[in-house]
Design an enzyme around this catalytic site. Sequence first.
Site, PDB file in Angstrom:
ATOM      1  N   ASP A  40       0.862  -1.185   0.000  1.00 27.61           N
ATOM      2  CA  ASP A  40       0.000   0.000   0.000  1.00 27.61           C
ATOM      3  C   ASP A  40       0.899   1.236   0.000  1.00 27.61           C
ATOM      4  OD1 ASP A  40      -3.200   0.555   1.076  1.00 27.61           O
ATOM      5  OD2 ASP A  40      -1.777   2.212   1.091  1.00 27.61           O
ATOM      6  N   ILE A  41       0.517   2.229  -0.808  1.00 28.26           N
ATOM      7  CA  ILE A  41       1.328   3.437  -0.955  1.00 28.26           C
ATOM      8  C   ILE A  41       1.299   4.293   0.309  1.00 28.26           C
ATOM      9  CG2 ILE A  41      -0.426   5.013  -1.879  1.00 28.26           C
ATOM     10  CD1 ILE A  41       1.621   5.792  -4.059  1.00 28.26           C
ATOM     11  N   ASN A  73     -12.613  -3.284   2.685  1.00 30.09           N
ATOM     12  CA  ASN A  73     -13.586  -2.197   2.657  1.00 30.09           C
ATOM     13  C   ASN A  73     -14.492  -2.390   1.450  1.00 30.09           C
ATOM     14  OD1 ASN A  73     -12.311  -0.949   4.890  1.00 30.09           O
ATOM     15  ND2 ASN A  73     -10.856   0.075   3.542  1.00 30.09           N
ATOM     16  N   GLU A 109     -12.205   3.084  -1.449  1.00 36.32           N
ATOM     17  CA  GLU A 109     -11.796   4.194  -2.301  1.00 36.32           C
ATOM     18  C   GLU A 109     -11.450   3.743  -3.711  1.00 36.32           C
ATOM     19  OE1 GLU A 109      -8.556   6.001  -0.220  1.00 36.32           O
ATOM     20  OE2 GLU A 109      -9.835   6.825   1.359  1.00 36.32           O
ATOM     21  N   HIS A 149      -9.960  -5.581  -3.111  1.00 31.69           N
ATOM     22  CA  HIS A 149      -8.612  -5.769  -2.553  1.00 31.69           C
ATOM     23  C   HIS A 149      -8.716  -6.054  -1.065  1.00 31.69           C
ATOM     24  CE1 HIS A 149      -9.646  -1.490  -2.434  1.00 31.69           C
ATOM     25  NE2 HIS A 149      -8.941  -1.398  -1.325  1.00 31.69           N
ATOM     26  N   HIS A 177      -6.681  -5.756   2.425  1.00 30.37           N
ATOM     27  CA  HIS A 177      -5.539  -5.179   3.137  1.00 30.37           C
ATOM     28  C   HIS A 177      -4.966  -6.243   4.069  1.00 30.37           C
ATOM     29  CE1 HIS A 177      -6.476  -0.839   2.238  1.00 30.37           C
ATOM     30  NE2 HIS A 177      -7.695  -1.340   2.067  1.00 30.37           N
TER      31      HIS A 177
HETATM   32  P1  AMP Z   1      -9.638   1.264   0.169  1.00 29.81           P
HETATM   33  O1  AMP Z   1      -9.985   2.457   1.003  1.00 29.81           O
HETATM   34  O2  AMP Z   1      -9.891  -0.034   0.876  1.00 29.81           O
HETATM   35  O3  AMP Z   1     -10.264   1.316  -1.215  1.00 29.81           O
HETATM   36  O4  AMP Z   1      -8.061   1.284   0.013  1.00 29.81           O
HETATM   37  C1  AMP Z   1      -7.408   1.814  -1.079  1.00 29.81           C
HETATM   38  C2  AMP Z   1      -5.958   1.750  -0.712  1.00 29.81           C
HETATM   39  O5  AMP Z   1      -5.202   1.871  -1.891  1.00 29.81           O
HETATM   40  C3  AMP Z   1      -5.485   2.870   0.232  1.00 29.81           C
HETATM   41  O6  AMP Z   1      -4.961   2.291   1.430  1.00 29.81           O
HETATM   42  C4  AMP Z   1      -4.400   3.601  -0.569  1.00 29.81           C
HETATM   43  O7  AMP Z   1      -3.318   3.996   0.221  1.00 29.81           O
HETATM   44  C5  AMP Z   1      -4.004   2.549  -1.583  1.00 29.81           C
HETATM   45  N1  AMP Z   1      -3.471   3.053  -2.836  1.00 29.81           N
HETATM   46  C6  AMP Z   1      -3.981   4.018  -3.629  1.00 29.81           C
HETATM   47  N2  AMP Z   1      -3.223   4.199  -4.722  1.00 29.81           N
HETATM   48  C7  AMP Z   1      -2.202   3.308  -4.623  1.00 29.81           C
HETATM   49  C8  AMP Z   1      -1.078   2.996  -5.432  1.00 29.81           C
HETATM   50  N3  AMP Z   1      -0.830   3.646  -6.581  1.00 29.81           N
HETATM   51  N4  AMP Z   1      -0.233   2.026  -5.026  1.00 29.81           N
HETATM   52  C9  AMP Z   1      -0.455   1.378  -3.871  1.00 29.81           C
HETATM   53  N5  AMP Z   1      -1.509   1.617  -3.060  1.00 29.81           N
HETATM   54  C10 AMP Z   1      -2.359   2.571  -3.425  1.00 29.81           C
END
Ligand code: AMP
Length: 117
Positions: free
Chosen positions: A34-35, A91, A99, A104, A106
């Site tokens: 995760d970024i 989520n 988001e 996915h 976590h």
């Molecule tokens: P969610 O809120 O469960 O949809 O989580 C989306 C996750 O994606 C968040 O924790 C972000 O930090 C992560 N994220 C967004 N863009 C990237 C990216 N380019 N590379 C890795 N993780 C990302």
Amino acid sequence: MASGMNECIFCKIIRGDIPAAFALQNPEFVAFPDINPKAPVHLLVMPRAHIRSLNDVAAQDDGFGQRLLAFVASVAAAAGVDKDGYRVIVNNGPDGGQEVDHLHIHVLAGRMLGDLI
Ligand code: AMP
Ligand code: ZN
């Protein structure tokens, strides 16, 4: 939020349009960091296919969910956190705080995470 696979940030990573360091991958699933990590180990595990959420899992091939969860466990083992433990969070939808509309999981580990539920 864009929802098609052409605009999907995770599809871009899976296609290789955006570079990422895959922690583990196979023909069906990938895992990458995760970024914005919320723990010392914070990996995202997902199908290569653009499946939007858990709501769409029932429509997948037989065994999809079992293979996905087994892959999650393999990712934890590959990251070296299977013995000390880890937490998985999915989520789903607006109230779930999703988001990115590409299913996915976590995987959080590397410290005592504390009570959440
Ligand atoms: P969610 O809120 O469960 O949809 O989580 C989306 C996750 O994606 C968040 O924790 C972000 O930090 C992560 N994220 C967004 N863009 C990237 C990216 N380019 N590379 C890795 N993780 C990302
Ligand atoms: Zn996608």
